[in-house]
Design an enzyme around this catalytic site. Structure first.
Site, mmCIF file in Angstrom:
data_model
loop_
_atom_site.group_PDB
_atom_site.id
_atom_site.type_symbol
_atom_site.label_atom_id
_atom_site.label_comp_id
_atom_site.label_asym_id
_atom_site.label_seq_id
_atom_site.Cartn_x
_atom_site.Cartn_y
_atom_site.Cartn_z
ATOM 1 N N ASP A 175 -53.848 33.820 -2.008
ATOM 2 C CA ASP A 175 -52.905 32.727 -1.769
ATOM 3 C C ASP A 175 -52.166 32.886 -0.447
ATOM 4 O O ASP A 175 -51.378 32.025 -0.071
ATOM 5 C CB ASP A 175 -51.863 32.667 -2.888
ATOM 6 C CG ASP A 175 -52.503 32.478 -4.244
ATOM 7 O OD1 ASP A 175 -53.471 31.703 -4.315
ATOM 8 O OD2 ASP A 175 -52.038 33.105 -5.207
ATOM 9 N N ASP A 195 -42.121 42.343 -3.354
ATOM 10 C CA ASP A 195 -43.495 41.902 -3.109
ATOM 11 C C ASP A 195 -44.328 42.406 -4.267
ATOM 12 O O ASP A 195 -44.544 43.606 -4.408
ATOM 13 C CB ASP A 195 -43.949 42.515 -1.778
ATOM 14 C CG ASP A 195 -45.371 42.116 -1.421
ATOM 15 O OD1 ASP A 195 -45.949 41.262 -2.115
ATOM 16 O OD2 ASP A 195 -45.895 42.674 -0.438
ATOM 17 N N THR A 196 -44.756 41.486 -5.138
ATOM 18 C CA THR A 196 -45.440 41.919 -6.344
ATOM 19 C C THR A 196 -46.837 41.341 -6.396
ATOM 20 O O THR A 196 -47.049 40.188 -6.081
ATOM 21 C CB THR A 196 -44.678 41.484 -7.605
ATOM 22 O OG1 THR A 196 -44.593 40.061 -7.610
ATOM 23 C CG2 THR A 196 -43.285 42.050 -7.631
ATOM 24 N N PRO A 197 -47.781 42.152 -6.794
ATOM 25 C CA PRO A 197 -49.169 41.711 -6.807
ATOM 26 C C PRO A 197 -49.437 40.714 -7.926
ATOM 27 O O PRO A 197 -48.768 40.711 -8.947
ATOM 28 C CB PRO A 197 -49.952 42.991 -7.036
ATOM 29 C CG PRO A 197 -49.010 43.939 -7.659
ATOM 30 C CD PRO A 197 -47.638 43.528 -7.268
ATOM 31 N N ASN A 206 -49.334 26.480 -0.199
ATOM 32 C CA ASN A 206 -49.730 27.129 1.046
ATOM 33 C C ASN A 206 -51.134 26.688 1.476
ATOM 34 O O ASN A 206 -51.872 26.085 0.705
ATOM 35 C CB ASN A 206 -49.692 28.652 0.824
ATOM 36 C CG ASN A 206 -49.755 29.415 2.135
ATOM 37 O OD1 ASN A 206 -49.323 28.896 3.178
ATOM 38 N ND2 ASN A 206 -50.296 30.613 2.099
ATOM 39 N N SER A 261 -17.555 85.629 -41.025
ATOM 40 C CA SER A 261 -18.795 86.335 -41.392
ATOM 41 C C SER A 261 -18.842 87.752 -40.820
ATOM 42 O O SER A 261 -19.621 88.033 -39.908
ATOM 43 C CB SER A 261 -20.027 85.523 -40.981
ATOM 44 O OG SER A 261 -19.923 85.042 -39.660
#
Lengths: 300, 640
Positions: B36, B111-113, B166, B542
């Site tokens: 894209d 920025d993500t795939p 785009n 104890s």
């Protein structure tokens, strides 16, 4: 309700990171390199824990080859703020007299800094170390986490990094593992300078231009900071008006010609010129992707 | 840089700096695939804001010739491809953060795939975003992946969307193509609750409508991409909502100051405001809003401050301070959305850790009610969740936690799950609502033994046996140790004179035989409790080695930790708060240890604490906790 400015948001985020890191670790330490990013990081730490002092010591992994002005600045600052400073010098380097001239920049950096850092962290059993790295410095750092897990051998494995969501950081480690935490992750170089200006944070005078003795070597201006620097045939130190964009070992740090003698002038000059920050560091030029390789080996 | 074009910078840098210190910030994500033109778009944003430095530009020019996909022209995508492995593959495989700024705003871009298998990365990048830019190739229109990205955007509560149509240059800047894609997208977006959408016709490669209105699209009258990003109001719901403040750290520099450090997660706070501490429910009033730069009149969402209260109420890390008028709910069972992020699938009934705000608790997840097909949005039955799958599940926590629905507040409604063994962050979750007890689900039975019980608690069983003279400080230290362990989420029980002598052992006196029987019973109870997986603390004089050895022998190797709280008799005697030593000295109390009955000090205790008065009890408690961590008690046992 007033909207926060970008600097206020960055500051609040860094403070939140500091407090999370301290709350989720046993033996934290801050790596202090005397540079401008360290200055900002220390300033933010002071704010995060006010009115307490930062609840961790500073660690300077020294190479004995920093600029003299850096040592003076460091010692005065630590005394003024009453902070706990640990200085570590790799004893093997001290013994063998490792230096960039005889051993090359790669060996020098690897042994003093990479090995020295690992030794110092192991010696004090620190399980978390704050570092001043920023994501905008270099392409391989754009993906670095805020909390970055290192193996017991201090290696960084890009495939084993944890997803970071919201403001939730996972600092859990297994025995021997440690965490590097980068409170300045989302700051850019410009943000750092603007913040130093706005908050009036002390920085080493080397960042401001003045006349200094330099030689031009392989296209880089190197300052002759002391008598240990061997001059090549024909090299004569000349007084030129220079400043430094980053600070490290003086033989490995290139100066830029400049007349910017005040902080606003430095910012002005930076914005009007176009050379990225790490270019002044000789170590980055060794090979493509070199920073990434160094990181995997344990360099900060 | 873009700023460099400003005359103000050249003429009056001080005025320029003052102006730029007032900029706001916007965080956004870009969703789309390499195809894209996403990397090209980000590279273009960096390039157009003149943030590409000359040395980077030189590298870009040479890279473009070597590996570029634009026939030797500048390939902006190469500016943002980071790791060497990815460069070779030509795809981005993780979330990368990019920075640029204009005259009006600083931007942080996640920025993500867009690949199917990387839902995890998009959810990560989107969790901090105010806005999403969804890219569509004008030649292809709205695709399956467009719908997937939009669903995730809606799930994460990102309300502002830019549909970037785009590569319009490749369809001759056709208005009808653009209009059809926009209509198609709006119809779909309405179904998933996205309404604030701006569609922009653009070519990232050619620079159309990025920073300047394009002469190629005279029919488009809306803002450019940058124009919109600079102007869009992302009024955060957190700002207008009720006050929320997860406490990160208790600040105690001295006895006169007790502040609660944190970041305001919702609404605002002023001195004098009535607040409630959750989950305890105690109420108090804000005294001061403290920062290093001086006290504030008000702190709003996003600010990191330190609050002090007018009353001495008990507040610790993990608590939430909230407006008393509209506090969050408190519950331990929820319905939630879960996004699975680990290669190991989710195991219903397995104990995980859950981090919500500043609180970490134990949690188990029930079998999913259904999972969501992110491509079709269909609900399908599921027994588990695999990497990148999204489902709706019930959660069961081991403690009550304060919470808001995620849709009301991301910080008090969003959580992560952590694997107790690998420490990996395995899931992200969004709380919907609390379940009523009647909705309780039944958990599968598992093989239940000591290890299993301890694993559920994320610890290993142990008996920490404090022994020492009366007045040595055993109970003080044991109490501190228990509090510290409790604060860290461990399951403990403290056996001491108060809860044993009055019940179980009320038939026993103080003869030597009774004292031996007293310790025997305590040892047996401690053993049962260790079998239940607990960390048991006992605090008894104890005095006899044999009885302590008996207790040790009842337990497995490594489970019995003898702690000698060591005090000289004369020091213990000066701390005689109950007047017991005085009575014994006067002969009114028989068989009193140290006076007329011996104390047999341990020969090789696991820990010896100096309790002569030079070491504070807090430091001693810390030593014990450190020791427990060191020998692995504070981690779950190995095994399935």
């Amino acid at each position: 309700m007033a909207r926060l400015t970008h600097l206020q948001r960055l500051e609040a985020e860094s403070i939140q990171i500091f407090r999370e890191a301290v709350s989720e670790s046993e033996r934290p330490v801050m790596l202090y390199s005397v540079g401008k990013d360290s200055s900002v990081m220390l300033h933010l730490a002071t704010k995060a824990f006010y009115p307490s002092k930062p609840p961790f010591p500073l660690l300077h992994v020294d190479t004995t080859w920093k600029f003299r002005a850096m040592y003076e600045f460091r010692d005065k600052l630590v005394a003024d703020l009453g902070l706990d400073l640990l200085v570590y010098q790799n004893p093997e380097c001290v013994e063998r007299g490792i230096n960039p001239f005889d051993h090359g920049s790669a060996t020098h950096t690897d042994m003093w800094k990479t090995e020295g850092l690992k030794q110092a962290l192991d010696l004090h059993r620190f399980d978390l170390a704050f570092g001043g790295a920023r994501r905008d410095e270099e392409k391989s750092r754009a993906k670095e986490r805020v909390f970055s897990i290192r193996s017991a051998q201090h290696r960084w494995d890009p495939k084993q990094q944890r997803p970071e969501l919201w403001r939730l950081y996972n600092a859990r480690t297994r025995a021997g593992e440690s965490v590097r935490v980068f409170p300045l992750s989302n700051w850019t170089e410009l943000d750092v300078w603007q913040y130093i200006h706005k908050e009036d944070i002390p920085i080493v005078p080397l960042y401001l231009a003045t006349r200094r003795p330099v030689v031009e070597r392989d296209g880089t201006l190197i300052m002759v900071d002391d008598e240990r620097m061997p001059l090549r045939p024909g090299e004569v130190p000349r007084q030129r008006s220079v400043r430094f964009r980053t600070l490290g070992c003086y033989p490995l740090t290139g100066a830029v010609e400049s007349s910017a003698a005040t902080l606003p002038e430095v910012i002005q000059e930076m914005l009007l010129t176009t050379s990225s920050e790490r270019q002044g560091r000789v170590i980055d030029h060794d090979s493509a992707g070199s920073m990434e390789k160094k990181k995997q080996e344990g360099y900060f | 840089m873009a700023h460099a074009t400003s005359d103000l910078l050249a003429s009056d840098v001080e005025a320029y700096l003052a102006l730029h210190e007032q900029k706001s910030m916007l965080r956004f994500i870009t969703c789309g695939s390499v195809d894209d033109g996403k990397s090209t778009l980000i590279g273009r944003l960096l390039y157009d804001s003149k943030l590409v430095f000359s040395d980077h530009l030189a590298a870009l020019e040479s890279d473009s010739k070597q590996v570029g996909t634009q026939g030797g022209e500048l390939d902006f995508a190469l500016l943002v491809d980071g790791l060497a492995a990815e460069r070779e593959q030509g795809i981005t495989i993780d979330v990368a953060y990019r920075f640029f700024s204009t005259e009006k705003r600083k931007f942080i871009v996640a920025d993500t795939p867009g690949h199917e298998q990387y839902t995890r990365n998009m959810v990560t990048g989107g969790s901090t975003a105010d806005l999403a830019v969804i890219l569509v190739d004008a030649r292809k229109g709205v695709l399956t992946q467009t719908r997937r990205h939009s669903f995730l955007v809606s799930l994460l509560g990102i309300r502002h969307v830019v549909l970037a149509v785009n590569k319009l240059d490749l369809v001759d800047y056709s208005q009808s193509v653009f209009d059809a894609i926009e209509a198609d997208y709006r119809a779909f977006a309405a179904q998933i609750g996205l309404s604030d959408i701006l569609a922009v016709p653009m070519s990232a490669l050619r620079g159309d409508n990025i920073t300047e209105p394009s002469p190629n699209t005279p029919w488009y009258t809306g803002p450019t991409l940058i124009g919109h990003l600079e102007a869009v109001e992302v009024a955060d719901e957190a700002h207008t909502g009720p006050f929320r403040f997860p406490v990160q750290w208790v600040n105690r520099p001295n006895l006169d100051f007790r502040g609660f450090a944190g970041q305001v997660a919702g609404g605002s706070v002023r001195p004098g405001d009535a607040i409630r501490v959750l989950p305890s429910g105690q109420e108090s009033t804000v005294a001061r809003v403290v920062t290093a730069a001086g006290d504030l009149d008000e702190a709003t969402a996003g600010q990191s401050v330190t609050l002090t209260l007018t009353d001495e109420v008990d507040v610790s890390r993990g608590d939430v301070l909230a407006t008393a008028a509209d506090p969050p709910g408190v519950a331990d069972q929820f319905e939630c959305h879960l996004v699975w992020m680990d290669t190991q699938p989710m195991l219903p009934g397995r104990p995980y850790l859950l981090k919500l705000g500043t609180r970490t608790v134990g949690a188990t997840v029930a079998q999913p009610k259904y999972k969501v097909n992110v491509n079709t949005l269909e609900h399908t039955a599921a027994r588990t969740l695999e990497l990148n799958e999204i489902g709706v599940c019930n959660l069961n926590l081991d403690r009550q936690v304060p919470f808001d629905p995620y849709t009301a507040n991301r910080d008090t409604g969003g959580f992560i799950l952590i694997d107790r063994f690998t420490n990996a962050t395995v899931a992200a979750g969004m709380l919907h609502f609390a379940l009523r007890r009647a909705d309780n689900i039944h958990w599968q039975a598992v093989e239940v033994d000591k290890q299993a019980r301890a694993r559920l608690k994320g610890q290993r069983p142990a008996v920490v046996w404090f022994t020492g003279l009366s007045g040595a400080g055993k109970s003080t230290i044991a109490n501190l140790v228990e509090k510290r362990l409790y604060d860290q989420g461990f399951h403990t029980y403290l056996l001491d004179g108060d809860n044993v002598r009055h019940g179980l052992n009320k038939d026993l006196g103080f003869t030597e035989a009774d004292r031996v029987e007293n310790i025997r019973r305590i040892a047996e109870v401690a053993r049962l409790m260790a079998d239940a997986g607990l960390i048991v603390l006992t605090s008894f004089i104890s005095p006899f080695r044999a009885e302590r050895q008996l207790a040790r022998d009842l337990l497995d190797d490594g489970e019995f930790i003898e702690v000698h709280v060591d005090t000289p008799l004369d020091v213990a005697e000066t701390r005689d708060r109950k007047g017991l030593y005085a009575k014994a000295r006067r002969g009114e109390l028989a068989n009193f240890t140290g006076i007329d009955s011996p104390y047999e000090a341990p020969e090789a205790p696991e820990i010896r604490l100096d309790a002569s008065g030079t070491v504070p009890a807090e430091a001693s408690a810390e030593l014990v906790v450190d020791y427990l961590r060191h020998i692995g008690i504070l981690a779950p046992p190995e095994g399935p």
